[in-house]
Design a protein around this motif. Structure first.
Motif, PDB file in Angstrom:
ATOM      1  N   MET A 115       0.827  -1.206   0.000  1.00 33.64           N
ATOM      2  CA  MET A 115       0.000   0.000   0.000  1.00 33.64           C
ATOM      3  C   MET A 115       0.869   1.266   0.000  1.00 33.64           C
ATOM      4  O   MET A 115       0.601   2.205  -0.749  1.00 33.64           O
ATOM      5  CB  MET A 115      -0.918  -0.005   1.218  1.00 33.64           C
ATOM      6  N   ALA A 116       1.899   1.283   0.825  1.00 38.90           N
ATOM      7  CA  ALA A 116       2.776   2.451   0.899  1.00 38.90           C
ATOM      8  C   ALA A 116       3.533   2.646  -0.416  1.00 38.90           C
ATOM      9  O   ALA A 116       3.682   3.773  -0.892  1.00 38.90           O
ATOM     10  CB  ALA A 116       3.759   2.299   2.057  1.00 38.90           C
ATOM     11  N   GLY A 117       3.982   1.556  -1.006  1.00 38.96           N
ATOM     12  CA  GLY A 117       4.681   1.645  -2.289  1.00 38.96           C
ATOM     13  C   GLY A 117       3.790   2.185  -3.386  1.00 38.96           C
ATOM     14  O   GLY A 117       4.204   3.035  -4.186  1.00 38.96           O
ATOM     15  N   ALA A 118       2.554   1.694  -3.433  1.00 38.13           N
ATOM     16  CA  ALA A 118       1.601   2.169  -4.444  1.00 38.13           C
ATOM     17  C   ALA A 118       1.282   3.650  -4.226  1.00 38.13           C
ATOM     18  O   ALA A 118       1.208   4.424  -5.186  1.00 38.13           O
ATOM     19  CB  ALA A 118       0.328   1.335  -4.402  1.00 38.13           C
ATOM     20  N   ALA A 119       1.104   4.050  -2.976  1.00 32.59           N
ATOM     21  CA  ALA A 119       0.805   5.453  -2.675  1.00 32.59           C
ATOM     22  C   ALA A 119       1.975   6.354  -3.061  1.00 32.59           C
ATOM     23  O   ALA A 119       1.778   7.410  -3.674  1.00 32.59           O
ATOM     24  CB  ALA A 119       0.482   5.618  -1.190  1.00 32.59           C
ATOM     25  N   ALA A 120       3.191   5.933  -2.733  1.00 29.96           N
ATOM     26  CA  ALA A 120       4.370   6.734  -3.070  1.00 29.96           C
ATOM     27  C   ALA A 120       4.541   6.839  -4.582  1.00 29.96           C
ATOM     28  O   ALA A 120       4.848   7.908  -5.108  1.00 29.96           O
ATOM     29  CB  ALA A 120       5.617   6.124  -2.431  1.00 29.96           C
ATOM     30  N   ARG A 179       5.326  12.376  -2.416  1.00 30.61           N
ATOM     31  CA  ARG A 179       5.443  10.996  -1.926  1.00 30.61           C
ATOM     32  C   ARG A 179       5.215  10.930  -0.423  1.00 30.61           C
ATOM     33  O   ARG A 179       4.538  10.035   0.080  1.00 30.61           O
ATOM     34  CB  ARG A 179       6.802  10.430  -2.285  1.00 30.61           C
ATOM     35  N   LEU A 180       5.765  11.893   0.307  1.00 28.38           N
ATOM     36  CA  LEU A 180       5.580  11.944   1.755  1.00 28.38           C
ATOM     37  C   LEU A 180       4.101  12.096   2.103  1.00 28.38           C
ATOM     38  O   LEU A 180       3.565  11.364   2.942  1.00 28.38           O
ATOM     39  CB  LEU A 180       6.374  13.114   2.347  1.00 28.38           C
ATOM     40  N   ALA A 197      -1.054   9.843   3.951  1.00 26.17           N
ATOM     41  CA  ALA A 197      -2.486   9.609   3.724  1.00 26.17           C
ATOM     42  C   ALA A 197      -2.785   8.114   3.734  1.00 26.17           C
ATOM     43  O   ALA A 197      -3.798   7.675   4.298  1.00 26.17           O
ATOM     44  CB  ALA A 197      -2.921  10.244   2.403  1.00 26.17           C
ATOM     45  N   ALA A 198      -1.904   7.339   3.136  1.00 23.32           N
ATOM     46  CA  ALA A 198      -2.086   5.881   3.136  1.00 23.32           C
ATOM     47  C   ALA A 198      -2.010   5.336   4.562  1.00 23.32           C
ATOM     48  O   ALA A 198      -2.776   4.433   4.927  1.00 23.32           O
ATOM     49  CB  ALA A 198      -1.037   5.218   2.251  1.00 23.32           C
ATOM     50  N   ALA A 199      -1.120   5.879   5.376  1.00 20.72           N
ATOM     51  CA  ALA A 199      -0.999   5.437   6.769  1.00 20.72           C
ATOM     52  C   ALA A 199      -2.273   5.747   7.552  1.00 20.72           C
ATOM     53  O   ALA A 199      -2.723   4.936   8.373  1.00 20.72           O
ATOM     54  CB  ALA A 199       0.210   6.095   7.431  1.00 20.72           C
ATOM     55  N   LEU A 239      -1.480   1.989  13.520  1.00 16.73           N
ATOM     56  CA  LEU A 239      -0.535   2.399  12.484  1.00 16.73           C
ATOM     57  C   LEU A 239       0.353   1.208  12.118  1.00 16.73           C
ATOM     58  O   LEU A 239       0.559   0.316  12.939  1.00 16.73           O
ATOM     59  CB  LEU A 239       0.351   3.526  12.990  1.00 16.73           C
ATOM     60  N   PRO A 240       0.903   1.204  10.923  1.00 17.52           N
ATOM     61  CA  PRO A 240       1.888   0.172  10.587  1.00 17.52           C
ATOM     62  C   PRO A 240       3.052   0.236  11.573  1.00 17.52           C
ATOM     63  O   PRO A 240       3.418   1.313  12.038  1.00 17.52           O
ATOM     64  CB  PRO A 240       2.348   0.557   9.180  1.00 17.52           C
TER      65      PRO A 240
END
Length: 95
Positions: free
Chosen positions: A12-17, A69-70, A75-77, A87-88
């Motif tokens: 998810m974080a990779g896709a969001a970034a 990206r940040l 937002a994904a978090a 949180l992750p």
């Protein structure tokens, strides 16, 4: 070994970034064209590109893409925390 939650967060974080960076590049390129009236330098390292233009483009892209990206990852978090209740593990302040 990573558990499924950790792997899910990484995806998810990779896709969001990636999405944040992609959108930022498009937006910055359009803003450059509108602001300068010309295409951004395709190869800022070339001595044929004015140093001021090359540095301006590098700074604008570097800062703009990284900020996007940040913000996308944050937002994904928030969405991850809404869905899972926590949180992750990589983002918790107490770790």
């Amino acid at each position: 070994m990573a558990d499924k939650g950790d792997l899910g967060w990484r995806v998810m974080a990779g896709a969001a970034a990636f999405a944040g960076g992609f959108v930022a590049k498009k937006a910055i390129t359009m803003a450059w064209k509108k602001g300068t009236g010309k295409e951004p330098p395709t190869n800022p390292e070339s001595p044929e590109v004015a140093i001021s233009e090359a540095v301006a483009w590098a700074v604008l892209m570097g800062v703009g893409v990284e900020v996007a990206r940040l913000l996308a990852t944050r937002a994904a978090a928030r969405q991850w925390a809404k869905g899972t209740g926590v949180l992750p593990s990589q983002l918790r302040a107490d770790v």
